[in-house]
Design a protein around this motif. Sequence first.
Motif, PDB file in Angstrom:
ATOM      1  N   ILE A  70       7.744 117.442 -33.568  1.00  0.00           N
ATOM      2  CA  ILE A  70       8.151 118.602 -34.365  1.00  0.00           C
ATOM      3  C   ILE A  70       7.153 119.749 -34.293  1.00  0.00           C
ATOM      4  CG2 ILE A  70       9.527 117.223 -35.968  1.00  0.00           C
ATOM      5  CD1 ILE A  70       7.172 117.356 -37.946  1.00  0.00           C
ATOM      6  N   ARG A  71       5.955 119.493 -33.772  1.00  0.00           N
ATOM      7  CA  ARG A  71       4.968 120.564 -33.623  1.00  0.00           C
ATOM      8  C   ARG A  71       5.294 121.467 -32.435  1.00  0.00           C
ATOM      9  NH1 ARG A  71      -0.168 116.880 -33.008  1.00  0.00           N
ATOM     10  NH2 ARG A  71       1.413 115.864 -31.686  1.00  0.00           N
ATOM     11  N   LEU A  72       6.101 120.972 -31.494  1.00  0.00           N
ATOM     12  CA  LEU A  72       6.442 121.737 -30.293  1.00  0.00           C
ATOM     13  C   LEU A  72       7.730 122.510 -30.562  1.00  0.00           C
ATOM     14  CD1 LEU A  72       5.602 119.000 -27.631  1.00  0.00           C
ATOM     15  CD2 LEU A  72       4.156 120.903 -28.395  1.00  0.00           C
ATOM     16  N   GLU A 110       0.441 126.203 -24.543  1.00  0.00           N
ATOM     17  CA  GLU A 110       0.618 124.761 -24.354  1.00  0.00           C
ATOM     18  C   GLU A 110       2.068 124.332 -24.566  1.00  0.00           C
ATOM     19  OE1 GLU A 110      -2.159 122.269 -26.369  1.00  0.00           O
ATOM     20  OE2 GLU A 110      -3.889 123.502 -25.809  1.00  0.00           O
ATOM     21  N   ASP A 111       2.757 124.998 -25.496  1.00  0.00           N
ATOM     22  CA  ASP A 111       4.149 124.671 -25.769  1.00  0.00           C
ATOM     23  C   ASP A 111       5.055 125.482 -24.842  1.00  0.00           C
ATOM     24  OD1 ASP A 111       6.485 123.720 -26.851  1.00  0.00           O
ATOM     25  OD2 ASP A 111       6.347 124.870 -28.715  1.00  0.00           O
ATOM     26  N   TYR A 112       4.893 125.265 -23.563  1.00  0.00           N
ATOM     27  CA  TYR A 112       5.697 125.906 -22.505  1.00  0.00           C
ATOM     28  C   TYR A 112       6.336 124.757 -21.733  1.00  0.00           C
ATOM     29  CZ  TYR A 112       6.564 128.789 -18.275  1.00  0.00           C
ATOM     30  OH  TYR A 112       7.121 129.436 -17.198  1.00  0.00           O
ATOM     31  N   PRO A 113       7.543 124.326 -22.130  1.00  0.00           N
ATOM     32  CA  PRO A 113       8.111 123.073 -21.619  1.00  0.00           C
ATOM     33  C   PRO A 113       8.201 122.981 -20.087  1.00  0.00           C
ATOM     34  CG  PRO A 113       9.347 123.810 -23.523  1.00  0.00           C
ATOM     35  CD  PRO A 113       8.386 124.914 -23.191  1.00  0.00           C
ATOM     36  N   TYR A 114       8.665 124.061 -19.440  1.00  0.00           N
ATOM     37  CA  TYR A 114       8.787 124.019 -17.976  1.00  0.00           C
ATOM     38  C   TYR A 114       7.436 123.724 -17.319  1.00  0.00           C
ATOM     39  CZ  TYR A 114       8.663 125.936 -13.240  1.00  0.00           C
ATOM     40  OH  TYR A 114       8.438 126.114 -11.893  1.00  0.00           O
ATOM     41  N   ALA A 115       6.396 124.418 -17.774  1.00  0.00           N
ATOM     42  CA  ALA A 115       5.078 124.235 -17.170  1.00  0.00           C
ATOM     43  C   ALA A 115       4.480 122.880 -17.529  1.00  0.00           C
ATOM     44  CB  ALA A 115       4.141 125.354 -17.614  1.00  0.00           C
ATOM     45  N   ALA A 116       4.581 122.500 -18.805  1.00  0.00           N
ATOM     46  CA  ALA A 116       3.972 121.243 -19.255  1.00  0.00           C
ATOM     47  C   ALA A 116       4.603 120.040 -18.566  1.00  0.00           C
ATOM     48  CB  ALA A 116       4.106 121.120 -20.777  1.00  0.00           C
ATOM     49  N   ASP A 117       5.941 120.013 -18.519  1.00  0.00           N
ATOM     50  CA  ASP A 117       6.628 118.908 -17.850  1.00  0.00           C
ATOM     51  C   ASP A 117       6.498 119.028 -16.330  1.00  0.00           C
ATOM     52  OD1 ASP A 117       7.335 118.314 -20.412  1.00  0.00           O
ATOM     53  OD2 ASP A 117       9.478 118.684 -20.180  1.00  0.00           O
ATOM     54  N   GLY A 118       6.548 120.262 -15.847  1.00  0.00           N
ATOM     55  CA  GLY A 118       6.448 120.489 -14.407  1.00  0.00           C
ATOM     56  C   GLY A 118       5.132 120.007 -13.829  1.00  0.00           C
ATOM     57  N   LEU A 119       4.036 120.212 -14.565  1.00  0.00           N
ATOM     58  CA  LEU A 119       2.738 119.761 -14.071  1.00  0.00           C
ATOM     59  C   LEU A 119       2.661 118.240 -13.975  1.00  0.00           C
ATOM     60  CD1 LEU A 119       0.341 122.278 -15.872  1.00  0.00           C
ATOM     61  CD2 LEU A 119       0.802 122.141 -13.405  1.00  0.00           C
ATOM     62  N   LEU A 120       3.372 117.534 -14.861  1.00  0.00           N
ATOM     63  CA  LEU A 120       3.441 116.070 -14.750  1.00  0.00           C
ATOM     64  C   LEU A 120       4.138 115.665 -13.452  1.00  0.00           C
ATOM     65  CD1 LEU A 120       4.495 114.986 -18.371  1.00  0.00           C
ATOM     66  CD2 LEU A 120       2.210 114.881 -17.353  1.00  0.00           C
ATOM     67  N   ILE A 121       5.268 116.321 -13.177  1.00  0.00           N
ATOM     68  CA  ILE A 121       6.028 116.011 -11.956  1.00  0.00           C
ATOM     69  C   ILE A 121       5.224 116.418 -10.721  1.00  0.00           C
ATOM     70  CG2 ILE A 121       8.153 116.440 -10.673  1.00  0.00           C
ATOM     71  CD1 ILE A 121       8.727 114.895 -13.201  1.00  0.00           C
ATOM     72  N   TRP A 122       4.624 117.611 -10.763  1.00  0.00           N
ATOM     73  CA  TRP A 122       3.812 118.086  -9.629  1.00  0.00           C
ATOM     74  C   TRP A 122       2.702 117.087  -9.319  1.00  0.00           C
ATOM     75  CZ3 TRP A 122       3.492 121.853  -5.932  1.00  0.00           C
ATOM     76  CH2 TRP A 122       2.248 122.015  -5.317  1.00  0.00           C
TER      77      TRP A 122
END
Length: 321
Positions: free
Chosen positions: A286-288, A87-99
């Motif tokens: 801070i959890r990420l 879950e703490d994979y910034p590229y994927a987590a933010d990327g899915l929002l943009i996608w």
Amino acid sequence: MHPIYKLLHPHMRYTLEINALARQSLINGGGVIEACFSPGRYSMEISSAAYKSMWRFDMEALPADLLRRGMAVEDTSMPLGVKLVIEDYPYAADGLLIWSAIKEYVESYVDHYYSEPNSVTSDVELQGWWNEIKNKGHVDKKNEPWWPKLVTKEDLSGILTTMIWTASAQHAAINFGQYPFGGYVPNRPTLMRKLIPHEDDPSYENFILHPEYTFLASLPTQLQATKVMAVQDTLSTHSADEEYMYQLHEIQLFSVNDHEVLKILKRFSAKLKEIEDTINQRNKDIRLKNRSGAGVPPYELLLPTSGPGVTCRGIPNSISI
């Protein structure tokens, strides 16, 4: 005048020009890549082999890419049908929002113009465009079974979402962090000139006592390092006239006179601003641990907005550098 031309036009800005410049000095024989990266003169040959064996249009979609790389699993309860393994994979987590935002925008746009049954299959220009992409643009892969069909408006939306994602957010995520992360050469050298000594090597004892000396002696030459730094600085820089995806509703005012489409564009821009707020909040969590904390830079590569210069953030509409 074609609506799909108008949709895609901002996402092709300057791309032919930057590709031509890359062929002249970046990926050419004896160019920057061959001179400064580990594979040397085999660099582009390796890249070509990777394209031949691995590239698939249908896998350029972010959810499909994450599934293929084992970074997500299928989950029908999730909005995009995938759940991240980490879950703490910034590229994927933010990327899915943009996608998701691009997907929603494209589907609304396509619905507006292709509301009639068979409207996609009966559009001769659209079918000709897709056939040319497969049969001329990728003539070496034209018979592959994985090419998406272009029959329904859902097919069309999927194809267009993948194209816009690739030209905008996907490129931004891998391009605009080059200088911030690699401009300090020891942080991410493009090659190492020496192998790590084996136990039976005469230099092994010195390596154990002072590994930093071996590391420093292995880094690129000053010429190689400064050449890469200069290129990374150029590639990571937003020009003063950069056009960003969140500005689409303003950019398209000049070519779109359909009020319903302008509403769709405004909704998309508003969604991107919401996503920026979400990403900023994530970077303060801070959890990420992969995006906050001591020595960890916030993950800002998929923040939609940016000013000019090297900012390590901002999503332009197109691959313009």
